[in-house]
Scaffold this motif. Sequence first.
Motif, PDB file in Angstrom:
ATOM      1  N   ASP A 102     -10.006  16.288  20.965  1.00  0.00           N
ATOM      2  CA  ASP A 102     -11.004  16.475  19.919  1.00  0.00           C
ATOM      3  C   ASP A 102     -10.449  17.449  18.877  1.00  0.00           C
ATOM      4  O   ASP A 102      -9.299  17.893  18.976  1.00  0.00           O
ATOM      5  CB  ASP A 102     -12.331  16.960  20.503  1.00  0.00           C
ATOM      6  N   LEU A 103     -11.260  17.789  17.880  1.00  0.00           N
ATOM      7  CA  LEU A 103     -10.794  18.680  16.816  1.00  0.00           C
ATOM      8  C   LEU A 103     -10.275  20.000  17.363  1.00  0.00           C
ATOM      9  O   LEU A 103      -9.208  20.474  16.961  1.00  0.00           O
ATOM     10  CB  LEU A 103     -11.918  18.937  15.810  1.00  0.00           C
ATOM     11  N   ASP A 104     -11.024  20.614  18.281  1.00  0.00           N
ATOM     12  CA  ASP A 104     -10.572  21.895  18.838  1.00  0.00           C
ATOM     13  C   ASP A 104      -9.263  21.740  19.599  1.00  0.00           C
ATOM     14  O   ASP A 104      -8.393  22.601  19.533  1.00  0.00           O
ATOM     15  CB  ASP A 104     -11.643  22.505  19.751  1.00  0.00           C
ATOM     16  N   GLY A 105      -9.109  20.622  20.310  1.00  0.00           N
ATOM     17  CA  GLY A 105      -7.878  20.369  21.037  1.00  0.00           C
ATOM     18  C   GLY A 105      -6.678  20.195  20.133  1.00  0.00           C
ATOM     19  O   GLY A 105      -5.549  20.502  20.521  1.00  0.00           O
ATOM     20  N   LEU A 106      -6.927  19.697  18.922  1.00  0.00           N
ATOM     21  CA  LEU A 106      -5.840  19.502  17.960  1.00  0.00           C
ATOM     22  C   LEU A 106      -5.518  20.767  17.161  1.00  0.00           C
ATOM     23  O   LEU A 106      -4.476  20.844  16.528  1.00  0.00           O
ATOM     24  CB  LEU A 106      -6.187  18.366  16.996  1.00  0.00           C
ATOM     25  N   ARG A 107      -6.404  21.737  17.206  1.00  0.00           N
ATOM     26  CA  ARG A 107      -6.197  22.989  16.445  1.00  0.00           C
ATOM     27  C   ARG A 107      -5.415  23.996  17.268  1.00  0.00           C
ATOM     28  O   ARG A 107      -5.850  25.124  17.490  1.00  0.00           O
ATOM     29  CB  ARG A 107      -7.540  23.583  16.035  1.00  0.00           C
ATOM     30  N   MET A 136       0.845  -1.169   0.000  1.00  0.00           N
ATOM     31  CA  MET A 136       0.000   0.000   0.000  1.00  0.00           C
ATOM     32  C   MET A 136       0.896   1.240   0.000  1.00  0.00           C
ATOM     33  O   MET A 136       1.754   1.396   0.848  1.00  0.00           O
ATOM     34  CB  MET A 136      -0.867  -0.017   1.281  1.00  0.00           C
ATOM     35  N   ALA A 137       0.726   2.095  -0.977  1.00  0.00           N
ATOM     36  CA  ALA A 137       1.478   3.347  -1.063  1.00  0.00           C
ATOM     37  C   ALA A 137       0.614   4.456  -0.477  1.00  0.00           C
ATOM     38  O   ALA A 137      -0.386   4.856  -1.072  1.00  0.00           O
ATOM     39  CB  ALA A 137       1.838   3.651  -2.506  1.00  0.00           C
ATOM     40  N   LEU A 138       0.992   4.907   0.698  1.00  0.00           N
ATOM     41  CA  LEU A 138       0.212   5.943   1.372  1.00  0.00           C
ATOM     42  C   LEU A 138       0.733   7.328   1.032  1.00  0.00           C
ATOM     43  O   LEU A 138       1.928   7.535   0.880  1.00  0.00           O
ATOM     44  CB  LEU A 138       0.283   5.757   2.890  1.00  0.00           C
ATOM     45  N   ARG A 139      -0.183   8.262   0.953  1.00  0.00           N
ATOM     46  CA  ARG A 139       0.152   9.676   0.799  1.00  0.00           C
ATOM     47  C   ARG A 139      -0.113  10.323   2.158  1.00  0.00           C
ATOM     48  O   ARG A 139      -1.243  10.316   2.647  1.00  0.00           O
ATOM     49  CB  ARG A 139      -0.720  10.300  -0.299  1.00  0.00           C
ATOM     50  N   ILE A 140       0.941  10.865   2.761  1.00  0.00           N
ATOM     51  CA  ILE A 140       0.827  11.490   4.086  1.00  0.00           C
ATOM     52  C   ILE A 140       1.005  12.987   3.915  1.00  0.00           C
ATOM     53  O   ILE A 140       2.005  13.444   3.353  1.00  0.00           O
ATOM     54  CB  ILE A 140       1.876  10.921   5.057  1.00  0.00           C
ATOM     55  N   THR A 141       0.012  13.738   4.410  1.00  0.00           N
ATOM     56  CA  THR A 141       0.037  15.194   4.283  1.00  0.00           C
ATOM     57  C   THR A 141      -0.422  15.844   5.579  1.00  0.00           C
ATOM     58  O   THR A 141      -1.155  15.243   6.372  1.00  0.00           O
ATOM     59  CB  THR A 141      -0.894  15.676   3.139  1.00  0.00           C
ATOM     60  N   VAL A 142       0.020  17.089   5.777  1.00  0.00           N
ATOM     61  CA  VAL A 142      -0.482  17.873   6.904  1.00  0.00           C
ATOM     62  C   VAL A 142      -1.959  18.148   6.640  1.00  0.00           C
ATOM     63  O   VAL A 142      -2.356  18.469   5.517  1.00  0.00           O
ATOM     64  CB  VAL A 142       0.308  19.193   7.057  1.00  0.00           C
ATOM     65  N   ASP A 143      -2.772  17.998   7.664  1.00  0.00           N
ATOM     66  CA  ASP A 143      -4.216  18.180   7.525  1.00  0.00           C
ATOM     67  C   ASP A 143      -4.657  19.451   8.245  1.00  0.00           C
ATOM     68  O   ASP A 143      -4.173  19.746   9.337  1.00  0.00           O
ATOM     69  CB  ASP A 143      -4.948  16.971   8.116  1.00  0.00           C
ATOM     70  N   ASP A 144      -5.587  20.180   7.646  1.00  0.00           N
ATOM     71  CA  ASP A 144      -6.090  21.409   8.272  1.00  0.00           C
ATOM     72  C   ASP A 144      -7.299  21.156   9.177  1.00  0.00           C
ATOM     73  O   ASP A 144      -7.866  22.092   9.749  1.00  0.00           O
ATOM     74  CB  ASP A 144      -6.416  22.468   7.222  1.00  0.00           C
ATOM     75  N   LEU A 145      -7.696  19.915   9.309  1.00  0.00           N
ATOM     76  CA  LEU A 145      -8.779  19.498  10.216  1.00  0.00           C
ATOM     77  C   LEU A 145     -10.124  20.123   9.876  1.00  0.00           C
ATOM     78  O   LEU A 145     -10.952  20.342  10.762  1.00  0.00           O
ATOM     79  CB  LEU A 145      -8.411  19.793  11.680  1.00  0.00           C
ATOM     80  N   THR A 146     -10.372  20.379   8.595  1.00  0.00           N
ATOM     81  CA  THR A 146     -11.657  20.957   8.218  1.00  0.00           C
ATOM     82  C   THR A 146     -12.555  19.978   7.465  1.00  0.00           C
ATOM     83  O   THR A 146     -13.739  20.257   7.284  1.00  0.00           O
ATOM     84  CB  THR A 146     -11.464  22.210   7.331  1.00  0.00           C
ATOM     85  N   GLY A 147     -12.021  18.853   7.026  1.00  0.00           N
ATOM     86  CA  GLY A 147     -12.808  17.923   6.220  1.00  0.00           C
ATOM     87  C   GLY A 147     -13.682  17.000   7.046  1.00  0.00           C
ATOM     88  O   GLY A 147     -13.378  16.689   8.206  1.00  0.00           O
ATOM     89  N   PRO A 148     -14.763  16.519   6.466  1.00  0.00           N
ATOM     90  CA  PRO A 148     -15.660  15.608   7.183  1.00  0.00           C
ATOM     91  C   PRO A 148     -15.027  14.244   7.472  1.00  0.00           C
ATOM     92  O   PRO A 148     -15.356  13.627   8.490  1.00  0.00           O
ATOM     93  CB  PRO A 148     -16.869  15.473   6.256  1.00  0.00           C
ATOM     94  N   LEU A 181     -11.636  11.115  13.775  1.00  0.00           N
ATOM     95  CA  LEU A 181     -11.291  11.549  15.131  1.00  0.00           C
ATOM     96  C   LEU A 181     -12.451  11.332  16.095  1.00  0.00           C
ATOM     97  O   LEU A 181     -12.229  11.029  17.275  1.00  0.00           O
ATOM     98  CB  LEU A 181     -10.837  13.005  15.125  1.00  0.00           C
ATOM     99  N   GLN A 182     -13.682  11.442  15.622  1.00  0.00           N
ATOM    100  CA  GLN A 182     -14.827  11.164  16.497  1.00  0.00           C
ATOM    101  C   GLN A 182     -14.864   9.686  16.876  1.00  0.00           C
ATOM    102  O   GLN A 182     -15.154   9.333  18.017  1.00  0.00           O
ATOM    103  CB  GLN A 182     -16.144  11.589  15.843  1.00  0.00           C
ATOM    104  N   GLN A 183     -14.551   8.800  15.915  1.00  0.00           N
ATOM    105  CA  GLN A 183     -14.458   7.368  16.233  1.00  0.00           C
ATOM    106  C   GLN A 183     -13.397   7.139  17.303  1.00  0.00           C
ATOM    107  O   GLN A 183     -13.585   6.331  18.218  1.00  0.00           O
ATOM    108  CB  GLN A 183     -14.121   6.561  14.985  1.00  0.00           C
ATOM    109  N   HIS A 184     -12.267   7.845  17.171  1.00  0.00           N
ATOM    110  CA  HIS A 184     -11.177   7.736  18.138  1.00  0.00           C
ATOM    111  C   HIS A 184     -11.658   8.154  19.528  1.00  0.00           C
ATOM    112  O   HIS A 184     -11.470   7.417  20.504  1.00  0.00           O
ATOM    113  CB  HIS A 184     -10.017   8.617  17.666  1.00  0.00           C
ATOM    114  N   ILE A 185     -12.305   9.296  19.617  1.00  0.00           N
ATOM    115  CA  ILE A 185     -12.830   9.786  20.904  1.00  0.00           C
ATOM    116  C   ILE A 185     -13.843   8.797  21.469  1.00  0.00           C
ATOM    117  O   ILE A 185     -13.804   8.464  22.658  1.00  0.00           O
ATOM    118  CB  ILE A 185     -13.476  11.187  20.728  1.00  0.00           C
TER     119      ILE A 185
END
Length: 154
Positions: A39-44, A1-13, A19-23
Amino acid sequence: MALRITVDDLTGPDIAALLQQHIDDMRATSPPESKHALDLDGLRKPNITVWTAHDGHHLVGCAALKQLDPTTAEIKSMRTAATAQRRGVASTLLRHLITEARTRHYTHLYLETGSADYFTPARTLYQNFGFQPCPPFADYRPDPHSVHMLLTLY
């Protein structure tokens, strides 16, 4: 599996759902006082960088680095999508985090994970990458539901 890893801005669904599954899983497996997942706010926060891993167009995992001080960081929010478990996603993300930590010249990389059986795969992964048990760090306190680990980078 060739993964593409990128910085995320945490705005996508997709990242919000992962992250909600994780919580939700952390709430189901750890007492409230022992749940340290952000949560999302904690990561921002300016001292946190979140990366996502994609296989094609599918989000398969995420992981974050939280800078504690100029020489130390903590791994946060390591999560593999249920559909991608046991395919090397977590190892690839962890390798990426360690490389990034070295690039940033951190000398120590910490993490906190659970002590319950549910967390055995995570603890095994971290041990396989050289993380060792350590005392609580940063704002963590001794907790029978937590395992604290450290990787010395330099």
